[in-house]
Design an enzyme around this catalytic site. Structure first.
Site, mmCIF file in Angstrom:
data_model
loop_
_atom_site.group_PDB
_atom_site.id
_atom_site.type_symbol
_atom_site.label_atom_id
_atom_site.label_comp_id
_atom_site.label_asym_id
_atom_site.label_seq_id
_atom_site.Cartn_x
_atom_site.Cartn_y
_atom_site.Cartn_z
ATOM 1 N N HIS A 104 -14.797 -13.037 -4.087
ATOM 2 C CA HIS A 104 -15.320 -14.273 -3.490
ATOM 3 C C HIS A 104 -16.784 -14.421 -3.852
ATOM 4 O O HIS A 104 -17.514 -15.190 -3.240
ATOM 5 C CB HIS A 104 -15.193 -14.234 -1.963
ATOM 6 C CG HIS A 104 -13.898 -13.684 -1.493
ATOM 7 N ND1 HIS A 104 -13.717 -12.366 -1.195
ATOM 8 C CD2 HIS A 104 -12.709 -14.294 -1.304
ATOM 9 C CE1 HIS A 104 -12.464 -12.166 -0.831
ATOM 10 N NE2 HIS A 104 -11.833 -13.309 -0.891
ATOM 11 N N GLY A 164 -13.830 -3.252 -4.279
ATOM 12 C CA GLY A 164 -13.434 -2.079 -3.479
ATOM 13 C C GLY A 164 -13.982 -2.233 -2.073
ATOM 14 O O GLY A 164 -15.141 -2.610 -1.880
ATOM 15 N N ARG A 186 -5.245 -5.806 -11.030
ATOM 16 C CA ARG A 186 -6.123 -6.595 -10.155
ATOM 17 C C ARG A 186 -7.442 -5.826 -10.167
ATOM 18 O O ARG A 186 -7.443 -4.616 -9.942
ATOM 19 C CB ARG A 186 -5.608 -6.687 -8.731
ATOM 20 C CG ARG A 186 -6.650 -7.351 -7.792
ATOM 21 C CD ARG A 186 -6.302 -7.179 -6.316
ATOM 22 N NE ARG A 186 -5.049 -7.821 -5.969
ATOM 23 C CZ ARG A 186 -4.245 -7.369 -5.008
ATOM 24 N NH1 ARG A 186 -4.560 -6.285 -4.313
ATOM 25 N NH2 ARG A 186 -3.110 -7.979 -4.747
ATOM 26 N N ASP A 243 -1.609 -2.017 -4.228
ATOM 27 C CA ASP A 243 -3.018 -2.037 -3.811
ATOM 28 C C ASP A 243 -3.655 -0.665 -4.023
ATOM 29 O O ASP A 243 -2.949 0.345 -4.083
ATOM 30 C CB ASP A 243 -3.136 -2.359 -2.311
ATOM 31 C CG ASP A 243 -2.863 -3.825 -2.003
ATOM 32 O OD1 ASP A 243 -2.713 -4.631 -2.944
ATOM 33 O OD2 ASP A 243 -2.798 -4.170 -0.806
ATOM 34 N N GLN A 297 -10.889 -0.494 -8.648
ATOM 35 C CA GLN A 297 -12.078 -0.875 -7.860
ATOM 36 C C GLN A 297 -13.353 -0.655 -8.675
ATOM 37 O O GLN A 297 -13.644 0.472 -9.099
ATOM 38 C CB GLN A 297 -12.125 -0.017 -6.592
ATOM 39 C CG GLN A 297 -10.923 -0.198 -5.690
ATOM 40 C CD GLN A 297 -10.607 1.039 -4.869
ATOM 41 O OE1 GLN A 297 -10.730 2.162 -5.353
ATOM 42 N NE2 GLN A 297 -10.190 0.856 -3.625
ATOM 43 N N LYS A 320 0.857 -1.188 0.000
ATOM 44 C CA LYS A 320 0.000 0.000 0.000
ATOM 45 C C LYS A 320 0.895 1.241 0.000
ATOM 46 O O LYS A 320 1.794 1.356 0.834
ATOM 47 C CB LYS A 320 -0.905 0.014 1.230
ATOM 48 C CG LYS A 320 -1.959 -1.073 1.168
ATOM 49 C CD LYS A 320 -2.955 -0.979 2.291
ATOM 50 C CE LYS A 320 -4.102 -1.966 2.077
ATOM 51 N NZ LYS A 320 -3.694 -3.335 1.668
HETATM 52 C C1 LIG Z 1 -6.814 -10.637 -3.386
HETATM 53 C C2 LIG Z 1 -7.650 -9.455 -3.018
HETATM 54 C C3 LIG Z 1 -7.059 -8.213 -2.990
HETATM 55 C C4 LIG Z 1 -7.827 -7.073 -2.692
HETATM 56 N N1 LIG Z 1 -7.251 -5.836 -2.777
HETATM 57 C C5 LIG Z 1 -8.013 -4.743 -2.583
HETATM 58 C C6 LIG Z 1 -7.498 -3.442 -2.798
HETATM 59 O O1 LIG Z 1 -6.333 -3.237 -3.171
HETATM 60 N N2 LIG Z 1 -8.329 -2.387 -2.586
HETATM 61 C C7 LIG Z 1 -9.636 -2.552 -2.198
HETATM 62 O O2 LIG Z 1 -10.350 -1.565 -2.052
HETATM 63 N N3 LIG Z 1 -10.147 -3.785 -1.975
HETATM 64 C C8 LIG Z 1 -9.368 -4.871 -2.177
HETATM 65 N N4 LIG Z 1 -9.912 -6.112 -1.986
HETATM 66 C C9 LIG Z 1 -11.244 -6.257 -1.322
HETATM 67 C C10 LIG Z 1 -12.352 -6.259 -2.337
HETATM 68 O O3 LIG Z 1 -12.489 -4.970 -2.842
HETATM 69 C C11 LIG Z 1 -13.741 -6.647 -1.756
HETATM 70 O O4 LIG Z 1 -14.221 -5.737 -0.894
HETATM 71 C C12 LIG Z 1 -13.824 -7.937 -1.020
HETATM 72 O O5 LIG Z 1 -13.078 -8.915 -1.618
HETATM 73 C C13 LIG Z 1 -15.310 -8.383 -0.961
HETATM 74 O O6 LIG Z 1 -15.892 -8.396 -2.233
HETATM 75 P P1 LIG Z 1 -16.280 -9.717 -3.027
HETATM 76 O O7 LIG Z 1 -15.963 -9.533 -4.474
HETATM 77 O O8 LIG Z 1 -15.652 -10.884 -2.393
HETATM 78 O O9 LIG Z 1 -17.873 -9.741 -2.958
HETATM 79 P P2 LIG Z 1 -18.865 -9.725 -1.701
HETATM 80 O O10 LIG Z 1 -20.226 -9.756 -2.293
HETATM 81 O O11 LIG Z 1 -18.527 -8.624 -0.779
HETATM 82 O O12 LIG Z 1 -18.557 -11.098 -1.010
HETATM 83 C C14 LIG Z 1 -19.011 -12.339 -1.497
HETATM 84 C C15 LIG Z 1 -18.998 -13.298 -0.308
HETATM 85 O O13 LIG Z 1 -17.630 -13.553 0.058
HETATM 86 C C16 LIG Z 1 -17.466 -13.556 1.481
HETATM 87 N N5 LIG Z 1 -16.512 -12.495 1.834
HETATM 88 C C17 LIG Z 1 -16.105 -11.449 1.082
HETATM 89 N N6 LIG Z 1 -15.163 -10.724 1.708
HETATM 90 C C18 LIG Z 1 -14.949 -11.322 2.903
HETATM 91 C C19 LIG Z 1 -14.085 -11.049 4.020
HETATM 92 N N7 LIG Z 1 -13.231 -10.014 4.023
HETATM 93 N N8 LIG Z 1 -14.155 -11.888 5.087
HETATM 94 C C20 LIG Z 1 -14.992 -12.936 5.098
HETATM 95 N N9 LIG Z 1 -15.847 -13.239 4.082
HETATM 96 C C21 LIG Z 1 -15.822 -12.449 3.002
HETATM 97 C C22 LIG Z 1 -18.847 -13.364 2.076
HETATM 98 O O14 LIG Z 1 -19.382 -14.628 2.343
HETATM 99 C C23 LIG Z 1 -19.648 -12.724 0.963
HETATM 100 O O15 LIG Z 1 -20.988 -13.025 1.054
HETATM 101 C C24 LIG Z 1 -9.195 -7.246 -2.329
HETATM 102 C C25 LIG Z 1 -9.784 -8.499 -2.359
HETATM 103 C C26 LIG Z 1 -9.040 -9.595 -2.707
HETATM 104 C C27 LIG Z 1 -9.704 -10.922 -2.775
#
Ligand SMILES: Cc1cc2nc3c(=O)[nH]c(=O)nc-3n(C[C@H](O)[C@H](O)[C@H](O)COP(=O)(O)OP(=O)(O)OC[C@H]3O[C@@H](n4cnc5c(N)ncnc54)[C@H](O)[C@@H]3O)c2cc1C
Length: 299
Positions: free
Chosen positions: A218, A179, A175, A125, A154, A91
């Protein structure tokens, strides 16, 4: 759910640190580099790639930024020494983005110099929207110095398709994630369906032009949508990867790997894990809700 999440966040500081550590340990590799090396090696044994991240605190001095720079360099050396299938995520605020742009760039440059020596990739990031312009600016400067680095965009930001389109011209390595920060609705999409539509639209634009993308999600709907695009563009397995956070939705992770896709896990570690976790919970109470949910209902 919002009230529920906020209540959990308010209660966490009263929970003994030892207890918080128990549930945080699923998401954080440990306090030391050697913890992160062990977690990464175990992921590698399962055919999973990693990206290691040193957790940091808000910093306000040049010395702290330089200490963070040195820790990042130690990660790069360890990846080389232990032959790990990993890269480094960092970061820019930890390297001084909010103190002075040039200081930040010089710190990043020292890290990239080491990465260059071992031919390693470095991911920058993306933080909250007060950092978007300066992060892109520093990334573009860094890329001219060492092309083997990439940026995060994002999907919840209205500006992202435009940013992506401009960076695609430079064949940036992305990536793409939804967000994680809480942003005002003047600049960010707020509803899940809207974010998902934008995610797939941006992803399609990136993949159509042959850019390498780390698809960081996820969300099963987005994973399925990504599969369709991968098929539509008949992409080689080496031209994209999926990315997930340590400890999150491991069944989905296993199914992505089983389907033959590259998958990289984000491995955060460091002595600042507690303050970092609390701050992240406060920034976005939804995370606390996720953690609570995943303890109760393991998927
Ligand atoms: C490898 C990686 C790098 C990332 N880097 C950044 C970045 O540089 N900047 C940034 O703003 N964001 C970053 N993120 C976070 C990202 O923006 C999302 O907020 C986060 O991953 C949740 O979004 P989702 O796509 O999983 O969908 P969502 O709809 O939020 O999640 C889908 C399901 O996944 C599960 N889930 C999601 N996140 C989590 C968690 N943290 N803990 C437990 N369960 C969870 C829950 O069951 C949820 O229902 C990163 C995420 C990943 C995977």
């Amino acid at each position: 759910m919002n009230f529920f999440n906020k209540t959990i966040v308010k209660l966490i500081p009263y929970v003994p640190k030892k207890v918080v550590r128990i549930f945080a340990s699923k998401y954080i590799a440990g306090e030391t580099l050697s913890d992160a090396i062990q977690v990464t090696a175990k992921l590698n044994e399962k055919g999973i790639l990693a990206t290691m991240d040193v957790l940091g605190e808000d910093i306000s001095t040049k010395e702290e930024a330089e200490r963070n720079r040195d820790e990042c360099i130690e990660v790069i050396k360890a990846i080389n020494k232990f032959d790990l299938d990993s890269n480094l995520s960092l970061k820019l605020t930890q390297l001084g983005l909010k103190i002075n742009l040039d200081l930040c760039f010089q710190n990043l440059k020292s890290i990239l110099e080491k990465a260059k020596l071992f031919n390693q990739f470095v991911r920058i990031d993306m933080e909250d929207s007060s950092c978007t312009d300066s992060t892109i600016q520093i990334f573009e400067r860094a890329r001219d110095y060492y092309p083997n680095c990439g940026i995060v965009l994002q999907a919840y930001l209205n500006r992202t398709l435009e940013d992506a389109t401009r960076l695609i011209e430079k064949k940036a390595n992305f990536r793409l994630c939804k967000g994680i920060y809480v942003e005002p609705e003047t600049i960010a999409i707020k509803d899940k369906q809207g974010i998902n539509r934008n995610f797939l639209k941006i992803l399609k634009t990136m993949l159509a032009t042959g850019c390498y993308v780390g698809i960081a999600t996820h969300d099963e709907e987005l994973v399925q949508g990504s599969y369709k695009l991968i098929e539509e563009f008949k992409l080689e397995k080496t031209s994209y990867e999926f990315q997930m956070l340590l400890g999150v939705r491991e069944n989905l992770r296993a199914s992505i790997v089983k389907n033959g896709h590259r998958l990289r896990v984000y491995v955060p570690f460091g002595k600042h894990w507690y303050k970092y976790s609390l701050r992240r919970f406060k920034e976005n109470p939804q995370i606390a809700g996720y953690i609570f949910k995943s303890i109760l209902f393991r998927d």
